[in-house]
Design an enzyme around this catalytic site. Structure first.
Site, short mmCIF file in Angstrom:
data_model
loop_
_atom_site.label_atom_id
_atom_site.label_comp_id
_atom_site.label_asym_id
_atom_site.label_seq_id
_atom_site.Cartn_x
_atom_site.Cartn_y
_atom_site.Cartn_z
N CYS A 165 1.14 -2.65 15.57
CA CYS A 165 1.14 -2.32 14.14
C CYS A 165 0.45 -3.41 13.33
O CYS A 165 0.76 -4.60 13.49
CB CYS A 165 2.58 -2.15 13.66
SG CYS A 165 2.68 -1.73 11.90
N CYS A 190 6.24 -7.13 7.10
CA CYS A 190 7.33 -6.67 7.96
C CYS A 190 7.65 -7.79 8.95
O CYS A 190 6.75 -8.50 9.39
CB CYS A 190 6.92 -5.42 8.73
SG CYS A 190 8.28 -4.65 9.64
N GLU A 244 0.82 -1.20 0.00
CA GLU A 244 0.00 0.00 0.00
C GLU A 244 0.86 1.26 0.00
O GLU A 244 1.98 1.27 0.50
CB GLU A 244 -0.94 -0.01 1.21
CG GLU A 244 -1.98 -1.09 1.03
CD GLU A 244 -3.05 -1.09 2.11
OE1 GLU A 244 -4.20 -1.37 1.77
OE2 GLU A 244 -2.74 -0.84 3.28
N CYS A 256 -1.47 5.76 9.86
CA CYS A 256 -0.25 5.07 10.31
C CYS A 256 -0.58 3.73 10.94
O CYS A 256 -1.45 3.67 11.81
CB CYS A 256 0.48 5.86 11.40
SG CYS A 256 0.87 7.52 10.96
N CYS A 291 6.13 -5.41 15.77
CA CYS A 291 5.72 -4.43 16.78
C CYS A 291 4.28 -4.72 17.15
O CYS A 291 3.43 -4.93 16.27
CB CYS A 291 5.89 -3.01 16.25
SG CYS A 291 7.60 -2.64 15.83
N CYS A 302 3.48 8.56 1.24
CA CYS A 302 3.98 7.57 2.20
C CYS A 302 4.13 6.24 1.46
O CYS A 302 3.14 5.70 0.97
CB CYS A 302 2.98 7.47 3.35
SG CYS A 302 3.41 6.21 4.55
N1 SAH Z 1 9.06 0.29 10.14
C1 SAH Z 1 9.23 1.72 10.21
C2 SAH Z 1 8.30 2.51 9.33
C3 SAH Z 1 6.84 2.12 9.24
S1 SAH Z 1 5.61 2.64 10.37
C4 SAH Z 1 9.15 2.17 11.64
O1 SAH Z 1 8.86 1.36 12.49
O2 SAH Z 1 9.42 3.34 11.91
C5 SAH Z 1 5.47 4.36 10.48
C6 SAH Z 1 5.07 4.79 11.90
O3 SAH Z 1 3.73 4.37 12.25
C7 SAH Z 1 5.98 4.15 12.95
O4 SAH Z 1 6.37 5.08 13.91
C8 SAH Z 1 5.06 3.11 13.55
O5 SAH Z 1 5.49 2.75 14.83
C9 SAH Z 1 3.73 3.83 13.55
N2 SAH Z 1 2.60 2.92 13.74
C10 SAH Z 1 2.54 1.59 13.53
N3 SAH Z 1 1.33 1.10 13.84
C11 SAH Z 1 0.60 2.15 14.26
C12 SAH Z 1 -0.77 2.29 14.69
N4 SAH Z 1 -1.58 1.25 14.72
N5 SAH Z 1 -1.19 3.51 15.03
C13 SAH Z 1 -0.37 4.58 14.94
N6 SAH Z 1 0.90 4.51 14.54
C14 SAH Z 1 1.39 3.31 14.21
#
Ligand code: SAH
Length: 379
Positions: free
Chosen positions: A126, A119, A99, A353, A123, A112
Site C-alpha cells: 500500500c 497510516c 486525498e 485503491c 501493509c 471514498c
Molecule cells: N486501512 C483500511 C482501509 C484503506 S485501503 C484497510 O486496510 O482496509 C482500502 C483497500 O485498498 C484495502 O483493502 C487495501 O488493502 C487495498 N489496497 C491498498 N493498497 C493497494 C494497492 N496498491 N492496490 C490495490 N489495493 C490496495
C-alpha cells in the site's frame, strides 16, 4: 467525540453527531429540535451560512454566528480522470494533505474518504503506508469530506440514465481512502452516525462501508456502537503470508479476525462481510490459494472482492495478469464462495485503491524528498 474549534472558540458543527449538536444547542439555551433543523440545513441543503437559515430565529442565528461555524477541509487541487473519477487533495493543515476520491457509476456514486493523515499499519503493498503516519483526522474533517464533495458534485450533477428518482450524487460512502479507520475509532464512529442519520446525509447503513485491515478488538467495539457495512482486508489465506502483507496479522491472526467478523454480523443483523483481496502476481494469486480461501470461507456469510494490485513507484509487487485473476475467481466460485473483481477506476490520476498518498510528513520519521504520488509537491 472530537470537536474542532477554530481557535477563536467557535465550534465546527461538522464535528457533532446529532446528540452532540443537541447538547451544544441546549448550551445556547435552545430546544433540541433546533439541532435537527440545523442539520437539515447543513446536510440536507449543504448550507454553511447561518444567516441563510431563514427558519431559525434571528437571535439564535446571531448566537450561532458568534459561537459556531461549518467548516470543511480546504481543497488544494482537483483532478478528473478520463473515466469520470475525481480526486481531491485536501488540506489537513499547513504541511499535511489527504486525498478523497469520487467514483461515478450507472446506478450509484461512491465517495471514498480518508480517516487519517497517513497510516501506521505498514501493509507492504500500500502506497499510503510508505508515507508513514502523521495524525488522526477529527470528526469534522471526516464528515467535512462528504459535506464538501456533496456540495462540489451537486453543483453540476446530472443523474446517470440508470439512476433512481431523486438520486443524489453521493449514494455510497466508503472509508477506503488513507488511514485505518478503526485506529481512529473515537472520531470515526460519530462520523458514521452523521452519514446514516436521517437528519444527516441519510445514507442507508448498507451503503456506508468501513474497511479495516483487521483490528480485532475494535471490530468488537464497533459491533456495540454502530451499524454499517464491514469490509476486511484479507489478502492471504494463511497467517504466514498474511503477516507478511498485513503486519497487524501477527497480533490478530486470521482465525480471530474471522470470529470478530461473524460476531459483528450477528450483532448488527448484517448480511455478509466483504473481504478485500489484492491480486499480487505470484504472491497470493495461485489456484491452490483460492482453494485455501474456499476452505476458510465456504458456508460463511462472506463475499470476496478481488482487487487488481495498483502499482506505485518503488513497489516490489506486480499486478496479477487478468487470466490469473479470472482463474482465481472461478476457483472461488466453483468452491461456493461469492467473488467479484473490482474494476480499477481513476488509475490515470493515481486515484485507485492503495494509490492515495496525499501529502504526509511523518512525525516520527520525517522523510525529506518523500515520494508523493500523483500530486504536486508544494513546500
Ligand atoms: N486501512 C483500511 C482501509 C484503506 S485501503 C484497510 O486496510 O482496509 C482500502 C483497500 O485498498 C484495502 O483493502 C487495501 O488493502 C487495498 N489496497 C491498498 N493498497 C493497494 C494497492 N496498491 N492496490 C490495490 N489495493 C490496495
Amino acid at each position: 467525540m472530537s470537536v474542532e474549534s477554530a481557535g477563536d472558540g467557535r465550534m465546527n458543527l461538522l464535528g457533532f453527531e446529532r446528540a452532540g449538536l443537541e447538547a451544544f444547542v441546549a448550551g445556547l439555551g435552545s430546544k433540541p429540535f433546533r439541532a435537527r433543523q440545523l442539520m437539515q440545513w447543513i446536510y440536507g441543503r449543504g448550507e454553511s451560512r447561518f444567516e441563510a437559515m431563514t427558519d431559525l430565529a434571528k437571535d439564535f442565528r446571531a448566537q450561532l454566528a458568534q459561537h459556531a461555524e461549518v467548516r470543511a477541509p480546504e481543497i488544494v487541487t482537483t483532478q478528473r480522470s478520463a473515466d469520470g473519477t475525481r480526486k481531491w487533495l485536501l488540506r489537513a493543515d499547513a504541511t499535511q494533505a489527504i486525498e478523497m476520491v469520487y467514483i461515478p457509476e450507472e446506478s450509484r456514486g461512491t465517495l471514498c474518504i480518508s480517516s487519517q493523515v497517513g497510516c501506521a499499519l505498514d501493509c507492504s503493498f500500500c502506497s499510503t503506508a510508505q508515507q508513514g503516519f502523521n495524525r488522526n483526522l477529527t470528526t469534522a474533517e471526516i464528515v467535512g469530506q462528504v459535506w464538501l464533495a456533496a456540495r462540489e458534485l451537486e453543483r453540476d450533477f446530472v443523474p446517470p440514465p440508470g439512476a433512481s428518482p431523486g438520486q443524489r450524487a453521493i449514494t455510497n460512502v466508503v472509508l477506503m481512502g488513507m488511514g485505518e479507520p478503526l485506529a481512529n475509532f473515537r472520531n470515526v464512529v460519530p462520523a458514521l452516525r452523521v452519514f446514516t442519520d436521517d437528519f444527516g446525509f441519510d445514507i442507508s447503513r448498507r451503503r456506508v462501508t468501513l474497511s479495516t485491515s483487521g483490528l480485532v478488538p475494535q471490530i468488537y467495539r464497533l459491533a456495540e456502537e454502530v451499524n454499517v457495512a464491514l469490509a476486511v482486508s484479507l489478502h492471504a489465506p494463511t497467517d504466514a503470508l498474511r503477516s507478511e502483507l498485513v503486519p497487524i496479522n501477527r497480533r490478530h491472526p486470521i482465525a480471530e479476525l474471522l470470529e470478530a467478523c461473524w460476531h459483528y454480523l450477528d450483532e448488527q443483523n448484517g448480511r455478509s462481510v466483504t473481504f478485500e483481496y489484492v491480486m499480487l502476481d505470484g504472491v497470493n494469486d495461485q489456484p491452490a490459494q483460492a482453494r485455501e480461501l474456499v476452505h476458510l470461507l465456504k458456508g460463511r456469510p462472506a463475499k470476496l472482492n478481488l482487487i487488481p494490485f495498483n502499482p506505485f513507484p518503488g513497489t516490489r509487487y506486480r499486478r496479477s495478469p487478468l487470466p490469473a485473476i479470472l482463474r482465481f475467481r472461478d476457483e472461488l466460485l466453483a468452491g461456493g464462495v461469492l467473488a467479484t473483481i473490482r474494476r480499477t477506476r481513476g488509475d490515470d490520476i493515481d486515484a485507485a485503491c492503495g494509490q492515495l498518498a496525499g501529502r504526509v510528513s511523518d512525525r516520527t520519521t520525517v522523510r525529506l524528498g518523500n515520494r508523493l504520488i500523483g500530486v504536486a509537491v508544494q513546500p
